[in-house]
Each structure stands twice: as structure tokens, then as C-alpha cells.
Design an enzyme around this catalytic site. Structure first.
Site, short mmCIF file in Angstrom:
data_model
loop_
_atom_site.label_atom_id
_atom_site.label_comp_id
_atom_site.label_asym_id
_atom_site.label_seq_id
_atom_site.Cartn_x
_atom_site.Cartn_y
_atom_site.Cartn_z
N ASP A 34 2.31 6.62 -5.92
CA ASP A 34 1.64 7.53 -6.94
C ASP A 34 0.60 8.41 -6.11
O ASP A 34 -0.21 8.91 -6.90
CB ASP A 34 1.05 6.57 -8.11
CG ASP A 34 0.06 5.88 -7.61
OD1 ASP A 34 0.15 5.38 -6.54
OD2 ASP A 34 -0.67 5.41 -8.49
N THR A 77 0.74 0.99 -1.49
CA THR A 77 0.69 0.56 -2.88
C THR A 77 2.33 0.90 -3.18
O THR A 77 3.01 1.79 -2.78
CB THR A 77 -0.05 1.47 -3.96
OG1 THR A 77 0.79 1.26 -5.22
CG2 THR A 77 0.12 3.03 -3.35
N ARG A 122 -9.71 -6.39 -6.41
CA ARG A 122 -10.27 -5.06 -6.98
C ARG A 122 -11.68 -5.63 -7.43
O ARG A 122 -12.12 -6.40 -8.26
CB ARG A 122 -9.41 -4.73 -8.26
CG ARG A 122 -7.92 -4.82 -8.13
CD ARG A 122 -7.26 -4.32 -9.32
NE ARG A 122 -5.58 -4.40 -9.35
CZ ARG A 122 -4.87 -3.54 -8.91
NH1 ARG A 122 -5.37 -2.55 -8.33
NH2 ARG A 122 -3.62 -3.94 -8.93
N ASP A 126 3.47 1.73 -5.88
CA ASP A 126 3.72 2.91 -6.98
C ASP A 126 4.12 4.22 -6.40
O ASP A 126 4.70 5.20 -7.32
CB ASP A 126 2.43 3.12 -7.76
CG ASP A 126 1.94 1.72 -8.44
OD1 ASP A 126 2.68 0.96 -8.73
OD2 ASP A 126 0.59 1.70 -8.64
N ASP A 130 -4.83 4.34 -4.91
CA ASP A 130 -6.14 5.37 -5.34
C ASP A 130 -7.39 4.99 -5.49
O ASP A 130 -8.40 5.51 -5.07
CB ASP A 130 -5.61 6.29 -6.61
CG ASP A 130 -5.20 5.39 -7.78
OD1 ASP A 130 -5.23 4.10 -7.75
OD2 ASP A 130 -4.97 5.85 -8.94
N ARG A 167 2.69 1.66 -12.50
CA ARG A 167 1.68 2.07 -13.20
C ARG A 167 1.95 3.30 -13.92
O ARG A 167 2.92 3.35 -14.82
CB ARG A 167 0.15 2.26 -12.49
CG ARG A 167 -1.03 2.14 -13.17
CD ARG A 167 -2.20 2.27 -12.34
NE ARG A 167 -2.42 1.36 -11.24
CZ ARG A 167 -2.90 0.17 -11.53
NH1 ARG A 167 -3.67 -0.13 -12.66
NH2 ARG A 167 -3.16 -0.64 -10.51
N GLY A 191 -3.91 -3.76 -5.39
CA GLY A 191 -2.75 -4.33 -5.31
C GLY A 191 -2.08 -4.41 -4.09
O GLY A 191 -1.79 -3.55 -3.53
O1 F6P Z 1 -0.74 -0.76 -8.29
C1 F6P Z 1 0.33 -1.74 -8.02
C2 F6P Z 1 0.49 -2.28 -9.51
O2 F6P Z 1 1.55 -3.53 -9.08
C3 F6P Z 1 1.04 -1.48 -10.57
O3 F6P Z 1 2.47 -1.14 -10.38
C4 F6P Z 1 0.59 -2.35 -11.69
O4 F6P Z 1 0.63 -1.60 -12.92
C5 F6P Z 1 -0.47 -2.93 -11.31
O5 F6P Z 1 -0.57 -2.95 -9.81
C6 F6P Z 1 -0.74 -4.45 -11.78
O6 F6P Z 1 -1.96 -5.08 -11.50
P1 F6P Z 1 -2.53 -6.49 -11.36
O7 F6P Z 1 -1.67 -7.15 -10.29
O8 F6P Z 1 -3.97 -6.42 -11.02
O9 F6P Z 1 -2.05 -7.08 -12.58
#
Ligand code: F6P
Length: 327
Positions: free
Chosen positions: A134, A130, A76, A132, A107, A176, A15
Site C-alpha cells: 500500500d 508490509t 507497534r 499490504d 506507512d 488494510r 506488522g
Molecule cells: O499491515 C499488515 C496487516 O497485516 C494488515 O493487512 C492488517 O490490517 C493488519 O496488519 C493487522 O494488524 P495486527 O497484526 O496488529 O492485527
């Protein structure tokens, strides 16, 4: 400093997060400063597999420190999870003469980098990017501060309308499985309750916090819910409260991806700049298979296991304070 590293590949993965561009800029400029060649790998591991690689110089990263998103784009990659995908990626790096890697991501990005290092022994460092926050091993990840400020700004606006109509709002924020954005945007936004995945609330506790029928007689309120909440997201909690009581006029706002965009705050720009330089200097000093972090305002390097085996714990004092102030 040893100067064995000659050609660095830099990429963003997973992300996107505000401040990634500032980190790219810092890596490229620090690389140029130390007379290294720096190559940008497009779309993270996907571009490594496809050989989508461009030479970068100090001037190619001008005018990006203030921009959200990532000029290198992000993805991803499913293919990088396969041995064949990683082999293709390694062959492309070899073709370009890239002898070291700096990955900017979360991660999943660090996990891919670690696997690649184990298989092909390419010196590599991860920069935590990120929203997050996290990742253990660093007090802050790049993008978290901006995302939290964005959430606070949204909460302030929702508060205006919530108070005007005496409504109870459930505002869901990203993160997340981490409650960092929720905890600090909730605290800064004066939330009546903050629901984070790290705490085990019961529904009854939530109702008590909302103060239904209590002496506080609060009808208008804001509940900030982390998307990873164990007792349900904003929609589910709103539905449960409505089923339980007609006392509140309830609305839901899910902030979603708007938290990922926007110009990075000064904090994220400075953090990204420090981490980008530290990643290049770390590689030159022989740091390897590690993540750059910031601890008590000092740069640190932590190995894969140290980062991945622990949850980045929330500050329990902040949660305690939020509860005292929500009466
Ligand atoms: O890891 C960053 C994040 O924005 C999280 O907070 C969220 O759960 C996820 O990515 C959403 O992913 P995507 O953009 O692939 O829907």
C-alpha cells in the site's frame, strides 16, 4: 561514495512481513562489506526506547534468508508517538554511537522515522516491508508476493471443497485499505468476484456478478473480499446475500494472520536483498528521510511526502480482466 556514516541501527516495525529477515541480512552484510558497524534494534521503536540494542555481524544473519517473521521482532509502539518516548530513543542511540537508521516496515514505520528525523536529524532510510503493498513510490513492498501466494494456495484449497458441495464461499484477505492482495489472489484463484476498497460496488452489482438465476446457473462460486471493503467484510456480505436469496449455500473463510507468516518467495527474498543493499548505499550517498522503492525493476528513492500523499493505485487493467474472466 562518502563514508560519513559509521554506525547503522536497523530495526523492523509494525506488522511483520515475510522477507523482513532477508532485508535485515542484506543491510547487515552490506554494512559489513562497506566496513560499517551495524546494530540491531529489537522490537522496533519499543526497543529503541528501552535501549534493547545488539551488535550484528555478517555471521549473525546466517541461515535467515528463508525464514518468515523477523529475528529482530516487531511492535507497534505507542510510546514512540510521544515526544518523551522519542527523546529516550535518541539518547539510547547516542549512547551506542549509532549515527544512522534503516527501518523496515510500512506507512506507520516511515511516519515515525520521518518525525524522528525532523526532530533529531538522524540520517535515515525506510525499506518498505508490509504485506499490504500500500505504499506509493514502489511497485512492490517486501512480503506482498509471499502473502498473495499464501492466499492463492488457500483459495485453491477452498475451491476444492466449494466445488464438491456446490457452495458459495466468501474468502476475506488482508491488506488494510489496499486491495492488492485481494485483486491478485482473486485473479490467480479464478474468483467469481473480487471486492476491493478502491472500487465502489453496489450490493446489486455483487448479486449480478454471482449470477443468481442467470443463464450461467452458477451455484458454486468464490468471492475474494479485501478486509477494507467498503460494502462490508466477508461475514457481512455473506449475511446480506443469505438474507436476499436462498439460492446459495454460503460459507465464509477469513484467512487472517496466516498471510503474514511462512517462508518468503524467491521474489520477496530478491526484492529484500536489493532494497537492503540500496538502503546502506543510499545512506552512504547522502540519501536521507527517504524510502527505497523499486520501479520498473530499478531502485529509486522517494521522499516522505511523495510516498505518503498518494494511495498506491490498483492496476485497473487487472480488475477489468478479472471481471471478463469471472462469467
Ligand atoms: O499491515 C499488515 C496487516 O497485516 C494488515 O493487512 C492488517 O490490517 C493488519 O496488519 C493487522 O494488524 P495486527 O497484526 O496488529 O492485527
Amino acid at each position: 561514495m562518502s563514508s560519513e556514516i559509521k554506525k547503522i541501527g536497523v530495526f523492523t516495525s509494525g506488522g511483520d512481513a515475510p522477507g523482513m529477515n532477508a532485508a535485515i541480512r542484506a543491510v547487515v552484510r552490506a554494512g559489513s562489506y562497506y566496513k560499517k558497524d551495524v546494530f540491531g534494534i529489537m522490537r522496533g521503536y519499543e526497543g529503541m526506547i528501552d535501549g534493547d540494542i545488539v551488535k550484528l555481524g555478517a555471521r549473525s544473519v546466517g541461515n535467515i534468508i528463508q525464514r518468515g517473521g523477523t529475528i529482530l521482532k516487531s511492535a507497534r509502539s505507542e510510546e514512540f508517538r510521544t515526544a518523551e518516548g522519542r527523546k529516550k530513543a535518541f539518547n539510547n542511540l547516542k549512547k551506542e554511537g549509532i549515527d544512522s537508521l534503516i527501518a523496515i516496515g510500512g506507512d506507520g514505520t516511515f511516519t515515525g522515522l520521518h518525525k524522528f528525523f525532523q526532530e533529531f536529524d538522524v540520517p535515515s532510510i525506510c525499506i518498505p516491508g508490509t504485506i499490504d503493498n500500500d505504499l506509493s513510490g514502489t511497485d512492490y513492498t517486501i512480503g506482498y508476493d509471499t502473502a498473495t501466494n499464501t492466499a492463492v494456495d488457500a483459495i485453491d484449497k477452498i475451491r476444492d471443497t466449494a466445488m464438491s458441495h456446490n457452495r458459495l464461499f466468501f474468502v476475506e484477505v488482508m491488506g488494510r485499505n489496499s486491495g492488492y492482495i485481494a485483486m491478485n489472489s482473486g485473479l490467480a484463484g479464478g474468483a467469481g468476484a473480487i471486492i476491493v476498497p478502491e472500487e465502489n460496488y453496489s450490493f446489486d452489482e455483487l448479486m449480478k456478478l454471482l449470477g443468481e438465476g442467470s443463464t450461467t446457473e452458477k451455484k458454486s462460486n468464490l468471492v475474494v473480499v479485501a478486509e477494507g471493503s467498503k460494502i462490508g467484510g466477508a461475514d457481512e456480505l455473506a449475511r446480506k446475500v443469505a438474507e436476499h436469496s436462498s439460492y446459495f449455500d454460503i460459507k465464509v473463510t477469513i484467512l487472517g494472520h496466516l498471510q503474514r507468516g511462512g517462508s518468503p518467495t524467491y521474489f520477496d527474498r530478491v526484492l529484500a536483498s536489493k532494497m537492503g543493499v540500496a538502503a546502506v548505499e543510499g545512506l552512504m550517498k547522502g540519501e536521507n528521510d527517504v524510502m527505497v522503492g523499486i520501479r520498473n525493476n530499478k531502485i529509486v528513492y522517494n521522499g516522505f511526502d511523495a510516498v505518503m500523499q498518494k494511495h498506491h493505485e490498483l492496476d485497473s487493467e487487472s480488475l477489468r480482466i478479472a471481471k471478463i474472466l469471472s462469467i
